[in-house]
Scaffold this motif. Structure first.
Motif, PDB file in Angstrom:
ATOM      1  N   PRO A 168     -88.650 -43.625  35.754  1.00 62.25           N
ATOM      2  CA  PRO A 168     -88.854 -43.410  37.129  1.00 62.25           C
ATOM      3  C   PRO A 168     -87.674 -43.060  37.956  1.00 62.25           C
ATOM      4  O   PRO A 168     -87.537 -42.458  39.084  1.00 62.25           O
ATOM      5  CB  PRO A 168     -89.711 -44.432  38.086  1.00 62.25           C
ATOM      6  N   LEU A 169     -86.625 -43.580  37.409  1.00 67.12           N
ATOM      7  CA  LEU A 169     -85.204 -43.356  38.075  1.00 67.12           C
ATOM      8  C   LEU A 169     -84.339 -42.617  37.103  1.00 67.12           C
ATOM      9  O   LEU A 169     -83.640 -42.935  36.278  1.00 67.12           O
ATOM     10  CB  LEU A 169     -84.689 -44.705  38.162  1.00 67.12           C
ATOM     11  N   SER A 170     -84.605 -41.227  37.309  1.00 66.11           N
ATOM     12  CA  SER A 170     -83.791 -40.336  36.334  1.00 66.11           C
ATOM     13  C   SER A 170     -82.580 -39.789  36.799  1.00 66.11           C
ATOM     14  O   SER A 170     -81.978 -40.483  37.962  1.00 66.11           O
ATOM     15  CB  SER A 170     -84.771 -39.106  36.321  1.00 66.11           C
ATOM     16  N   SER A 171     -81.798 -39.485  36.026  1.00 66.06           N
ATOM     17  CA  SER A 171     -80.497 -38.873  36.379  1.00 66.06           C
ATOM     18  C   SER A 171     -80.197 -38.215  38.003  1.00 66.06           C
ATOM     19  O   SER A 171     -79.492 -38.183  38.665  1.00 66.06           O
ATOM     20  CB  SER A 171     -79.588 -38.150  35.420  1.00 66.06           C
ATOM     21  N   GLN A 172     -81.369 -37.378  38.098  1.00 68.85           N
ATOM     22  CA  GLN A 172     -81.572 -36.620  39.233  1.00 68.85           C
ATOM     23  C   GLN A 172     -81.781 -37.500  40.533  1.00 68.85           C
ATOM     24  O   GLN A 172     -81.854 -37.138  41.765  1.00 68.85           O
ATOM     25  CB  GLN A 172     -82.505 -35.510  39.267  1.00 68.85           C
ATOM     26  N   GLN A 173     -82.176 -38.776  40.255  1.00 69.20           N
ATOM     27  CA  GLN A 173     -82.592 -39.509  41.412  1.00 69.20           C
ATOM     28  C   GLN A 173     -81.658 -40.653  41.613  1.00 69.20           C
ATOM     29  O   GLN A 173     -81.894 -41.915  42.006  1.00 69.20           O
ATOM     30  CB  GLN A 173     -83.976 -40.265  40.927  1.00 69.20           C
ATOM     31  N   GLN A 174     -80.597 -40.642  41.048  1.00 65.97           N
ATOM     32  CA  GLN A 174     -79.331 -41.665  41.143  1.00 65.97           C
ATOM     33  C   GLN A 174     -78.921 -42.180  42.347  1.00 65.97           C
ATOM     34  O   GLN A 174     -78.424 -43.325  42.604  1.00 65.97           O
ATOM     35  CB  GLN A 174     -78.158 -41.466  40.265  1.00 65.97           C
ATOM     36  N   GLN A 175     -79.393 -41.262  43.527  1.00 68.37           N
ATOM     37  CA  GLN A 175     -79.115 -41.590  44.877  1.00 68.37           C
ATOM     38  C   GLN A 175     -79.959 -42.982  45.389  1.00 68.37           C
ATOM     39  O   GLN A 175     -79.732 -43.523  46.220  1.00 68.37           O
ATOM     40  CB  GLN A 175     -79.057 -40.508  45.864  1.00 68.37           C
ATOM     41  N   GLN A 176     -81.019 -43.064  44.618  1.00 69.93           N
ATOM     42  CA  GLN A 176     -82.026 -44.228  44.938  1.00 69.93           C
ATOM     43  C   GLN A 176     -81.550 -45.360  44.061  1.00 69.93           C
ATOM     44  O   GLN A 176     -80.771 -45.237  43.143  1.00 69.93           O
ATOM     45  CB  GLN A 176     -83.485 -43.788  44.544  1.00 69.93           C
ATOM     46  N   ASN A 177     -81.671 -46.450  44.652  1.00 66.52           N
ATOM     47  CA  ASN A 177     -81.257 -47.889  44.231  1.00 66.52           C
ATOM     48  C   ASN A 177     -82.103 -48.226  43.080  1.00 66.52           C
ATOM     49  O   ASN A 177     -81.875 -48.617  41.857  1.00 66.52           O
ATOM     50  CB  ASN A 177     -80.945 -48.746  45.415  1.00 66.52           C
ATOM     51  N   THR A 178     -83.650 -48.162  43.359  1.00 73.03           N
ATOM     52  CA  THR A 178     -84.609 -48.783  42.212  1.00 73.03           C
ATOM     53  C   THR A 178     -85.796 -47.792  42.439  1.00 73.03           C
ATOM     54  O   THR A 178     -85.919 -47.143  43.363  1.00 73.03           O
ATOM     55  CB  THR A 178     -85.048 -50.165  42.800  1.00 73.03           C
ATOM     56  N   ALA A 179     -86.673 -48.018  41.654  1.00 68.62           N
ATOM     57  CA  ALA A 179     -87.904 -47.363  41.543  1.00 68.62           C
ATOM     58  C   ALA A 179     -88.822 -48.131  40.714  1.00 68.62           C
ATOM     59  O   ALA A 179     -88.527 -49.024  39.859  1.00 68.62           O
ATOM     60  CB  ALA A 179     -87.629 -45.926  40.718  1.00 68.62           C
ATOM     61  N   ARG A 180     -90.295 -47.623  40.905  1.00 72.34           N
ATOM     62  CA  ARG A 180     -91.438 -48.303  40.504  1.00 72.34           C
ATOM     63  C   ARG A 180     -92.077 -47.335  39.335  1.00 72.34           C
ATOM     64  O   ARG A 180     -92.105 -46.249  39.810  1.00 72.34           O
ATOM     65  CB  ARG A 180     -92.287 -49.037  41.575  1.00 72.34           C
ATOM     66  N   TRP A 181     -92.820 -48.065  38.340  1.00 71.23           N
ATOM     67  CA  TRP A 181     -93.719 -47.448  37.749  1.00 71.23           C
ATOM     68  C   TRP A 181     -95.320 -47.052  38.429  1.00 71.23           C
ATOM     69  O   TRP A 181     -95.108 -47.831  39.481  1.00 71.23           O
ATOM     70  CB  TRP A 181     -93.742 -47.904  36.538  1.00 71.23           C
ATOM     71  N   THR A 182     -95.897 -46.163  38.094  1.00 70.54           N
ATOM     72  CA  THR A 182     -97.333 -46.073  38.446  1.00 70.54           C
ATOM     73  C   THR A 182     -98.152 -47.177  38.035  1.00 70.54           C
ATOM     74  O   THR A 182     -97.766 -48.063  37.199  1.00 70.54           O
ATOM     75  CB  THR A 182     -97.872 -44.699  37.889  1.00 70.54           C
ATOM     76  N   ASP A 183     -99.060 -47.476  38.837  1.00 66.07           N
ATOM     77  CA  ASP A 183    -100.102 -48.429  38.468  1.00 66.07           C
ATOM     78  C   ASP A 183    -100.532 -48.587  36.938  1.00 66.07           C
ATOM     79  O   ASP A 183    -100.655 -49.656  36.250  1.00 66.07           O
ATOM     80  CB  ASP A 183    -101.291 -48.389  39.381  1.00 66.07           C
ATOM     81  N   ALA A 184    -100.700 -47.400  36.416  1.00 59.91           N
ATOM     82  CA  ALA A 184    -101.209 -47.351  35.093  1.00 59.91           C
ATOM     83  C   ALA A 184    -100.366 -47.672  34.043  1.00 59.91           C
ATOM     84  O   ALA A 184    -100.399 -48.527  33.072  1.00 59.91           O
ATOM     85  CB  ALA A 184    -101.908 -45.819  34.513  1.00 59.91           C
ATOM     86  N   GLU A 185     -99.121 -47.159  34.359  1.00 52.84           N
ATOM     87  CA  GLU A 185     -97.811 -47.527  33.659  1.00 52.84           C
ATOM     88  C   GLU A 185     -97.438 -49.052  33.492  1.00 52.84           C
ATOM     89  O   GLU A 185     -97.001 -49.790  32.753  1.00 52.84           O
ATOM     90  CB  GLU A 185     -96.628 -47.101  33.908  1.00 52.84           C
ATOM     91  N   LEU A 186     -97.601 -49.653  35.082  1.00 58.43           N
ATOM     92  CA  LEU A 186     -97.521 -50.973  35.142  1.00 58.43           C
ATOM     93  C   LEU A 186     -98.632 -51.946  34.282  1.00 58.43           C
ATOM     94  O   LEU A 186     -98.155 -53.065  33.675  1.00 58.43           O
ATOM     95  CB  LEU A 186     -97.511 -51.212  36.464  1.00 58.43           C
ATOM     96  N   GLU A 187     -99.763 -51.235  34.312  1.00 57.69           N
ATOM     97  CA  GLU A 187    -100.728 -52.164  33.380  1.00 57.69           C
ATOM     98  C   GLU A 187    -100.353 -52.005  31.819  1.00 57.69           C
ATOM     99  O   GLU A 187    -100.534 -53.243  31.030  1.00 57.69           O
ATOM    100  CB  GLU A 187    -102.141 -51.177  33.536  1.00 57.69           C
ATOM    101  N   LEU A 188     -99.893 -51.092  31.310  1.00 56.53           N
ATOM    102  CA  LEU A 188     -99.350 -50.881  29.982  1.00 56.53           C
ATOM    103  C   LEU A 188     -98.038 -51.889  29.852  1.00 56.53           C
ATOM    104  O   LEU A 188     -97.888 -52.675  28.724  1.00 56.53           O
ATOM    105  CB  LEU A 188     -98.694 -49.667  29.521  1.00 56.53           C
ATOM    106  N   ILE A 189     -96.972 -51.875  30.858  1.00 57.96           N
ATOM    107  CA  ILE A 189     -95.987 -52.636  30.779  1.00 57.96           C
ATOM    108  C   ILE A 189     -96.406 -54.320  30.689  1.00 57.96           C
ATOM    109  O   ILE A 189     -95.931 -55.137  29.945  1.00 57.96           O
ATOM    110  CB  ILE A 189     -95.032 -52.671  31.987  1.00 57.96           C
ATOM    111  N   ASN A 190     -97.537 -54.400  31.518  1.00 58.74           N
ATOM    112  CA  ASN A 190     -97.841 -56.076  31.530  1.00 58.74           C
ATOM    113  C   ASN A 190     -98.688 -56.599  30.272  1.00 58.74           C
ATOM    114  O   ASN A 190     -98.736 -57.433  29.582  1.00 58.74           O
ATOM    115  CB  ASN A 190     -99.167 -56.155  32.692  1.00 58.74           C
ATOM    116  N   LYS A 191     -99.300 -55.373  29.549  1.00 64.09           N
ATOM    117  CA  LYS A 191    -100.114 -55.747  28.332  1.00 64.09           C
ATOM    118  C   LYS A 191     -98.927 -55.980  27.150  1.00 64.09           C
ATOM    119  O   LYS A 191     -99.319 -56.902  26.475  1.00 64.09           O
ATOM    120  CB  LYS A 191    -100.777 -54.294  27.773  1.00 64.09           C
ATOM    121  N   TRP A 192     -97.875 -55.103  27.214  1.00 59.91           N
ATOM    122  CA  TRP A 192     -97.175 -55.616  26.136  1.00 59.91           C
ATOM    123  C   TRP A 192     -96.349 -56.825  26.327  1.00 59.91           C
ATOM    124  O   TRP A 192     -95.797 -57.631  25.549  1.00 59.91           O
ATOM    125  CB  TRP A 192     -96.090 -54.447  25.922  1.00 59.91           C
TER     126      TRP A 192
END
Length: 401
Positions: A168-192
């Motif tokens: 979610p924080l690609s090289s084109q978005q480096q002006q942002q400090n942090t980024a979050r994943w989508t809800d579906a992606e967070l579900e997968l992160i939580n599963k693992w």
């Protein structure tokens, strides 16, 4: 592997209310603790996989050609909920020389890392070369969710590197400090991450990794985890009494008390349930209507009431009595968090609490042998970071390995 480098972090956790009662079907509130675990993943061309865990003096490297045979007969499937692949766990124990039944922090962290790494990249023709460094602000073994934060960071970074979730924080978005994943992606992160927790703890509830993934406040009741929408961030003082305790023994002791004095302890559990629900309602009002002195007075009352409940259950300790006595002398309210019998406690700080008051309380607590951190509850869950959003000392540690 598209990702050349990424930084992620996940929070620790604290139990706000409902310790022990939750084991007996009552509501508990778990909340993110803004002491975080940070991870740096770096893609390399070395033909090696490296894990650096400076908190626990663990620095290990394996050749990918040594790891590749472990993928034979792999049964994990990241698209569905599943149990651990016990065959892979057995292979990893044999490969690393970690004896069956060994549960020390270092061994379990290594097993969790290798398990998630091999599972995520199980379909790759060649396992990727990479270096992972993890540094945590959380003390280990203190009941603050350090292992879950570790597992959440591993899952987010490795899944991103394996392109099973986005970056979610690609090289084109480096002006942002942090980024979050989508809800579906967070579900997968939580599963693992839950798989990592199973390796480390055997039979976890899933609360710690859920807090690390979503952050904020989670309601846990009868096995169901529900994130609360819109909650305020609360300032706290976290104190570690450094008194060791056995969660298993403490849980067993509460059960014995219930069996011995059901007419006494069962109403106590009902009252703890009411405390959790009242706190949940109060936090919702604070998020919707804004905070007020009245809200903080309620939260302080609930802290005092719940601490008395926990003492009645038999999970208090003289060190925790010291914490409550010292902080109350400065007009602050404290309770244990977690299993009790020592361990950690939290002290609520109002927005208007003067720094001098906190300093004075901390000084006394340190003189009593405690470690203290001024931090907050209710912050964000797992995040991807740009380097400039990571504390400088932490970034220096991550980049030095």
């Amino acid at each position: 592997m598209q990702v050349k480098q990424c930084f992620v972090s996940a929070p620790g956790k604290s139990i706000l209310h409902g310790e022990h009662a939750v084991v007996h079907g009552k509501v508990a509130l778990a909340v993110s603790l803004n002491l975080r675990t940070y991870l740096r993943l770096l893609s390399t061309t070395s033909g090696e996989v490296t894990i650096n865990l400076p908190n626990i003096d663990t620095f290990l490297t394996w050749d990918v050609t040594e790891l590749q045979p472990l993928l034979s007969d792999l049964t994990v499937d990241s698209s569905v909920d599943n149990d651990l692949d016990l065959n892979l766990v057995k292979k990893l124990r044999e490969f690393t020389g970690i004896a069956e039944g060994s549960t020390d922090t270092r061994s379990m962290a290594v097993l969790a890392f290798l398990y998630i790494y091999l599972s995520v990249f199980s379909d790759a023709d060649v396992l990727p070369s990479l270096s992972v460094c993890v540094w945590s602000e959380l003390p280990t073994g203190a009941g603050l969710g350090s292992s879950a934060a570790f597992s959440v960071c591993l899952s987010a970074a490795l899944l991103s590197a394996g392109e099973q979730i986005s970056t979610p924080l690609s090289s084109q978005q480096q002006q942002q400090n942090t980024a979050r994943w989508t809800d579906a992606e967070l579900e997968l992160i939580n599963k693992w991450a839950f798989q990592g927790e199973k390796i480390i703890h055997g039979n976890p509830s899933g609360v710690d990794n859920a807090v690390g993934t979503w952050g904020g406040v989670l309601r846990y009741h009868a096995g169901k985890i529900t994130p609360l929408s819109r909650v305020p961030t609360l300032r706290i003082l976290l104190s570690n009494t450094k008194v060791p305790r056995s969660t298993k023994v403490l849980v067993s002791g509460v059960k014995d008390k219930i069996n011995k004095y059901p007419s006494i302890i069962t109403p106590v559990l009902e009252s703890v349930d009411a405390v959790s629900k009242t706190c949940e309602q109060t936090l919702a009002e604070m998020a919707t209507d804004g905070t007020s002195a009245k809200h903080y007075s309620i939260l302080e009352d609930l802290i005092d009431i719940n601490q008395h409940h926990l003492n009645v259950m038999g999970v208090g300790h003289p060190s925790l009595d010291t914490l409550c006595r010292v902080t109350l002398a400065h007009g602050l309210h404290s309770k244990l968090t977690g299993a009790g019998g020592g361990g950690c406690g939290i002290t609520l700080l109002r927005p208007e609490t003067e720094p001098s008051v906190v300093r004075a309380a901390v000084q006394e607590l340190k003189e009593a042998g405690f470690d203290c951190w001024e931090t907050s509850l209710g912050g964000p869950g797992v995040l991807m970071h740009s380097p400039n959003s990571i504390p400088q000392n932490t970034l220096s540690i991550l980049n030095s390995y």
